[in-house]
Design a protein around this motif. Sequence first.
Motif, PDB file in Angstrom:
ATOM      1  N   PRO A   1       0.933  -1.132  -0.121  1.00 17.06           N
ATOM      2  CA  PRO A   1      -0.050  -0.423   0.042  1.00 17.06           C
ATOM      3  C   PRO A   1       0.670   1.092   0.204  1.00 17.06           C
ATOM      4  CG  PRO A   1       0.242  -0.827   2.084  1.00 17.06           C
ATOM      5  CD  PRO A   1       0.703  -2.391   0.534  1.00 17.06           C
TER       6      PRO A   1
ATOM      7  N   ARG B   1       1.225   4.754   4.031  1.00 19.24           N
ATOM      8  CA  ARG B   1       0.271   5.157   4.965  1.00 19.24           C
ATOM      9  C   ARG B   1       0.796   6.194   5.676  1.00 19.24           C
ATOM     10  NH1 ARG B   1      -0.036  -0.070   7.552  1.00 19.24           N
ATOM     11  NH2 ARG B   1       2.053  -1.178   5.807  1.00 19.24           N
TER      12      ARG B   1
ATOM     13  N   ARG C   1      -8.157  -1.957  24.119  1.00 13.16           N
ATOM     14  CA  ARG C   1      -9.134  -3.149  23.064  1.00 13.16           C
ATOM     15  C   ARG C   1      -8.335  -4.395  24.177  1.00 13.16           C
ATOM     16  NH1 ARG C   1      -7.454  -4.721  17.291  1.00 13.16           N
ATOM     17  NH2 ARG C   1      -5.447  -3.505  18.382  1.00 13.16           N
ATOM     18  N   THR C   2      -8.024  -3.695  25.647  1.00 10.36           N
ATOM     19  CA  THR C   2      -7.789  -4.909  26.276  1.00 10.36           C
ATOM     20  C   THR C   2      -8.711  -5.934  26.917  1.00 10.36           C
ATOM     21  OG1 THR C   2      -7.213  -3.340  28.032  1.00 10.36           O
ATOM     22  CG2 THR C   2      -4.996  -3.903  27.187  1.00 10.36           C
ATOM     23  N   GLU C   3      -8.156  -6.344  27.968  1.00  7.01           N
ATOM     24  CA  GLU C   3      -9.250  -7.559  28.662  1.00  7.01           C
ATOM     25  C   GLU C   3     -10.246  -6.741  29.276  1.00  7.01           C
ATOM     26  OE1 GLU C   3      -6.648 -10.276  30.133  1.00  7.01           O
ATOM     27  OE2 GLU C   3      -5.985  -9.999  28.182  1.00  7.01           O
TER      28      GLU C   3
ATOM     29  N   ARG D   1     -17.905 -18.610  36.304  1.00  9.21           N
ATOM     30  CA  ARG D   1     -17.117 -19.038  34.971  1.00  9.21           C
ATOM     31  C   ARG D   1     -17.441 -18.305  33.899  1.00  9.21           C
ATOM     32  NH1 ARG D   1     -15.512 -21.277  39.676  1.00  9.21           N
ATOM     33  NH2 ARG D   1     -15.176 -23.509  39.760  1.00  9.21           N
TER      34      ARG D   1
ATOM     35  N   ASN E   1     -12.518 -16.880  30.017  1.00  5.26           N
ATOM     36  CA  ASN E   1     -10.901 -16.157  30.168  1.00  5.26           C
ATOM     37  C   ASN E   1     -11.066 -15.844  32.274  1.00  5.26           C
ATOM     38  OD1 ASN E   1     -10.162 -16.286  28.340  1.00  5.26           O
ATOM     39  ND2 ASN E   1      -9.785 -14.387  27.725  1.00  5.26           N
TER      40      ASN E   1
ATOM     41  N   ASN F   1     -10.147 -16.922  34.635  1.00  6.32           N
ATOM     42  CA  ASN F   1      -8.970 -17.161  35.024  1.00  6.32           C
ATOM     43  C   ASN F   1      -7.842 -16.020  35.377  1.00  6.32           C
ATOM     44  OD1 ASN F   1      -8.889 -18.197  32.681  1.00  6.32           O
ATOM     45  ND2 ASN F   1      -6.502 -18.432  32.866  1.00  6.32           N
ATOM     46  N   ASP F   2      -8.707 -14.902  34.193  1.00  5.16           N
ATOM     47  CA  ASP F   2      -7.866 -13.708  34.293  1.00  5.16           C
ATOM     48  C   ASP F   2      -8.261 -12.419  35.447  1.00  5.16           C
ATOM     49  OD1 ASP F   2      -5.954 -14.680  31.825  1.00  5.16           O
ATOM     50  OD2 ASP F   2      -7.787 -13.129  30.839  1.00  5.16           O
TER      51      ASP F   2
ATOM     52  N   PHE G   1      -8.342 -23.581  40.536  1.00  7.23           N
ATOM     53  CA  PHE G   1      -7.498 -22.505  39.486  1.00  7.23           C
ATOM     54  C   PHE G   1      -7.503 -21.523  39.791  1.00  7.23           C
ATOM     55  CE2 PHE G   1     -12.252 -24.333  37.915  1.00  7.23           C
ATOM     56  CZ  PHE G   1     -12.111 -24.548  36.427  1.00  7.23           C
TER      57      PHE G   1
ATOM     58  N   GLU H   1      -2.953 -20.183  38.982  1.00  4.42           N
ATOM     59  CA  GLU H   1      -3.274 -19.214  38.204  1.00  4.42           C
ATOM     60  C   GLU H   1      -2.076 -18.223  39.331  1.00  4.42           C
ATOM     61  OE1 GLU H   1      -4.817 -17.774  35.551  1.00  4.42           O
ATOM     62  OE2 GLU H   1      -3.856 -15.692  35.801  1.00  4.42           O
TER      63      GLU H   1
ATOM     64  N   ARG I   1       1.183 -19.414  37.459  1.00  7.86           N
ATOM     65  CA  ARG I   1       1.918 -19.229  36.632  1.00  7.86           C
ATOM     66  C   ARG I   1       2.024 -17.651  35.885  1.00  7.86           C
ATOM     67  NH1 ARG I   1      -3.668 -19.939  32.354  1.00  7.86           N
ATOM     68  NH2 ARG I   1      -4.552 -21.639  34.482  1.00  7.86           N
ATOM     69  N   ARG I   2       1.235 -17.121  37.483  1.00 10.78           N
ATOM     70  CA  ARG I   2       1.964 -15.688  37.168  1.00 10.78           C
ATOM     71  C   ARG I   2       3.529 -15.474  38.111  1.00 10.78           C
ATOM     72  NH1 ARG I   2      -1.395 -11.863  34.394  1.00 10.78           N
ATOM     73  NH2 ARG I   2      -3.333 -12.526  34.391  1.00 10.78           N
ATOM     74  N   PHE I   3       3.754 -16.606  38.650  1.00 10.13           N
ATOM     75  CA  PHE I   3       4.604 -16.106  39.612  1.00 10.13           C
ATOM     76  C   PHE I   3       5.482 -17.271  39.104  1.00 10.13           C
ATOM     77  CE2 PHE I   3       1.318 -13.699  41.741  1.00 10.13           C
ATOM     78  CZ  PHE I   3       2.334 -13.336  43.120  1.00 10.13           C
TER      79      PHE I   3
ATOM     80  N   TRP J   1      -0.938 -24.754  30.170  1.00 17.51           N
ATOM     81  CA  TRP J   1      -0.080 -23.072  29.677  1.00 17.51           C
ATOM     82  C   TRP J   1       1.747 -23.760  29.938  1.00 17.51           C
ATOM     83  CZ3 TRP J   1       4.165 -21.351  33.864  1.00 17.51           C
ATOM     84  CH2 TRP J   1       3.850 -22.053  34.814  1.00 17.51           C
TER      85      TRP J   1
ATOM     86  N   LYS K   1       0.803 -13.923  27.752  1.00 18.53           N
ATOM     87  CA  LYS K   1       0.921 -13.457  29.315  1.00 18.53           C
ATOM     88  C   LYS K   1       1.733 -12.773  30.098  1.00 18.53           C
ATOM     89  CE  LYS K   1      -3.143 -13.955  30.954  1.00 18.53           C
ATOM     90  NZ  LYS K   1      -4.449 -13.175  30.143  1.00 18.53           N
TER      91      LYS K   1
ATOM     92  N   GLY L   1       3.638 -12.417  33.634  1.00 20.44           N
ATOM     93  CA  GLY L   1       3.316 -12.798  34.640  1.00 20.44           C
ATOM     94  C   GLY L   1       4.464 -11.751  35.469  1.00 20.44           C
ATOM     95  N   VAL L   2       4.563 -12.376  36.432  1.00 24.24           N
ATOM     96  CA  VAL L   2       4.552 -10.940  38.019  1.00 24.24           C
ATOM     97  C   VAL L   2       6.612 -11.062  37.262  1.00 24.24           C
ATOM     98  CG1 VAL L   2       6.183 -10.845  40.170  1.00 24.24           C
ATOM     99  CG2 VAL L   2       3.224 -11.640  39.557  1.00 24.24           C
ATOM    100  N   PHE L   3       6.913 -12.510  37.080  1.00 25.83           N
ATOM    101  CA  PHE L   3       8.703 -12.562  37.058  1.00 25.83           C
ATOM    102  C   PHE L   3       9.103 -13.002  35.170  1.00 25.83           C
ATOM    103  CE2 PHE L   3       8.304 -14.368  41.473  1.00 25.83           C
ATOM    104  CZ  PHE L   3       9.003 -13.686  41.683  1.00 25.83           C
TER     105      PHE L   3
ATOM    106  N   TYR M   1       4.413 -15.511  29.746  1.00 23.32           N
ATOM    107  CA  TYR M   1       4.408 -17.747  29.748  1.00 23.32           C
ATOM    108  C   TYR M   1       3.258 -16.858  28.851  1.00 23.32           C
ATOM    109  CZ  TYR M   1       0.506 -16.253  32.250  1.00 23.32           C
ATOM    110  OH  TYR M   1      -0.896 -16.019  33.581  1.00 23.32           O
TER     111      TYR M   1
ATOM    112  N   LYS N   1      -4.161  -8.280  18.883  1.00 26.10           N
ATOM    113  CA  LYS N   1      -5.749  -8.512  19.563  1.00 26.10           C
ATOM    114  C   LYS N   1      -6.490  -8.555  18.428  1.00 26.10           C
ATOM    115  CE  LYS N   1      -5.812  -6.810  24.309  1.00 26.10           C
ATOM    116  NZ  LYS N   1      -4.564  -7.097  24.625  1.00 26.10           N
TER     117      LYS N   1
ATOM    118  N   ASN O   1       7.402   4.416   7.363  1.00 29.40           N
ATOM    119  CA  ASN O   1       7.600   3.438   8.185  1.00 29.40           C
ATOM    120  C   ASN O   1       8.019   2.218   8.227  1.00 29.40           C
ATOM    121  OD1 ASN O   1       4.874   5.524   7.866  1.00 29.40           O
ATOM    122  ND2 ASN O   1       3.637   4.528   6.138  1.00 29.40           N
TER     123      ASN O   1
END
Lengths: 225, 431
Positions: A39, A42, A98-100, A157, A160, A162-163, A214, A218, A221-223, B8, B64, B66-68, B71, B95, B198
């Motif tokens: 294109p 832009r 557009r985030t959750e 439930r 998503n 678990n987010d 859950f 969760e 994963r996060r930690f 995960w 996603k 995580g804290v550290f 993942y 997205k 661009n």
Amino acid sequence: MRCYNCGVEVRGRVNVCPLCHNKLEEEENPGEDVFPVFPKGRTEKKISFNRVFWFVFFNAVSICVAVNIIFETQFWSMIVAAGLIYVYVLIKNTILSRTEISKKFFFQTIVLSTIFIAIWLAFFKQDGYNMSWVFEYVLPILYAVSALAYGILIFFRVHNFNDYIIYELFIIILGVMPLVLFFCGVIKLGIPALICFFVCLFVFLSNLIFSWKFVINELKRRFHA
Amino acid sequence: MEKDVPGWLKLDNSARIYPMIYNQNGQNIFRVSCELTERVDPVILRNALKDILPKYPSFNVKLKRGVFWYYFEENRKPPIIFNEADIAADKIDFKANNDYIFRASYYNSTVSLDFDHSVTDGKGGFEFVKALLFRYFVLQGHDIDGANLVRPFDSPPDKGEMEDSFSVNYKPVRIRDVRLNEILGRRGYEISGVPFENSKYGLITGQCDISAIKLAAKKYNATVTEYLGGLLMYSIYKTNYNDHSGKRPIKLLIPINLRRLFGSRTLRNFSFASVVEAEIKSKDITLEYFIGEIKKQLTKTLEEANLRTAVAGIVKVDKNFLVKLLPLPVKYVIFRLIQEFIWKFKTNTAIFTNPGIIDIPRTMHPFIRQLNFFSAPVRSLKLNCATVTHNGEISISFARRCKETDIMKFFFNALTKEGAEIGVVSNYAEL
């Protein structure tokens, strides 16, 4: 098409050699393009929401601050600034983004409480203002509603869900704070704080009983390190 | 309900830094594409992708925080097939792509998959595309046979394909044995030219018979990788280096597939980027010199002991207690600083990738015209060259950040002089 200059066969509909850019003789059946033609330029938007907002923000706030200083009134310009920042967050991070939804909801809770605390900071030292309503009513109600909403979404439930867990846990921790403030004697009226605490406790227990797998998953994963 | 606890994955050791360098240089995307003999049917392609995704869990993911560390989490949204004309080699908009970290698109008779490097590397990408096309042809009603080259559709997901081979093959080394300076090399020459506006980039792909290339390589007593890599360096030297007064070496980044060496069949990242440096000492350097340098330096890197230390070096960083416990935002800042102040001075001139021959079941051959492979150039690396061979046809793709095409012109002219009959396509971004 053949480019006799480079000695290569050129495929596609554009009759230019990609290597030396000489014009080639057109063929009757040029075949299909392998890549879409790029294109053409832009252009970036010159007037974005960000620019307009910050322009309005700085002008409005500096006028307010000036009026404040000239007339030596209370520092109400801080409320204007806080309100404008909230409008920004509302439009940018809640409506346009557009985030959750889980994140938006969390962000709203945090920003709202920060703004109320900022208003409290601006006024509590001045005579004639009783600012304890921020901690007595606003924050407990905010956290209780927020924790309850997260709790319901996780219980049922929803998509998503678990987010939501990590945000919910954070809100629950915040929800205990008003009661702590009450016991420290910072605020006098303890009923909303107590209600908030019990709502958070209720949500936390329902999580533990109905969704503990859950929650553990969760957190793992996060930690993870 | 407890069964629904979604799966995960940790990012593999080499992929962990990729999400942190997204914004600065653009994403690290590479594209695996396949030209079919017929027009692509997007509906069937979508169904095929939907079918195989649960079988390849390491691709069925979203990124996603995580804290550290970042993942991967199982992605339950349906995949999307884009029309190439709408996206035109742009960044992957996660997205808009239902959170998938790879993007599937089609254009006329070409199927393309853009992978972010955090999911997989070139070899893994080709395996996935192979599985996708196999399913696509089956859904089209063709009677084809996987012949051990494609995992049967009804087989369960393979653990070996999801393993983090870096961790599995990690043997502790002393940190002083990892000679980081030697791995990263000196600051290389940067290709000069007029950049595109661009996020545009230019693409030129040349296709020819592999036998012609092999014959030419034989003359120099070199492998195809050594010959083409050497020719690339020579082309840069001849067309772009001349007006350069500095004394920086021409530096080529050559990813090495570690799977065969370590006996791994993972579909996640398992390659090591080795660096070949050619000092420019005199004014009349020949092609032989560059080929010789690549040969010498690659052989040294490929020695098993050296590779093992290099792999261990990659893992060592992640295993470090301190690195582990820094919260993600802090890591992010540190990586940015490293990128800004250290990597900048280790610039490579170009990338040259050759995953070699891709084994595609013989029964699929009639439907496939050509495989293509290229990686999108980033700001610091203005030229990427990637080749892939299928059914005796090699495809050499150049992706570049500058408008000039002289390097490619020189490169392909040299090949035609060697007797190769080359077909060229371009996205004409410079016009």
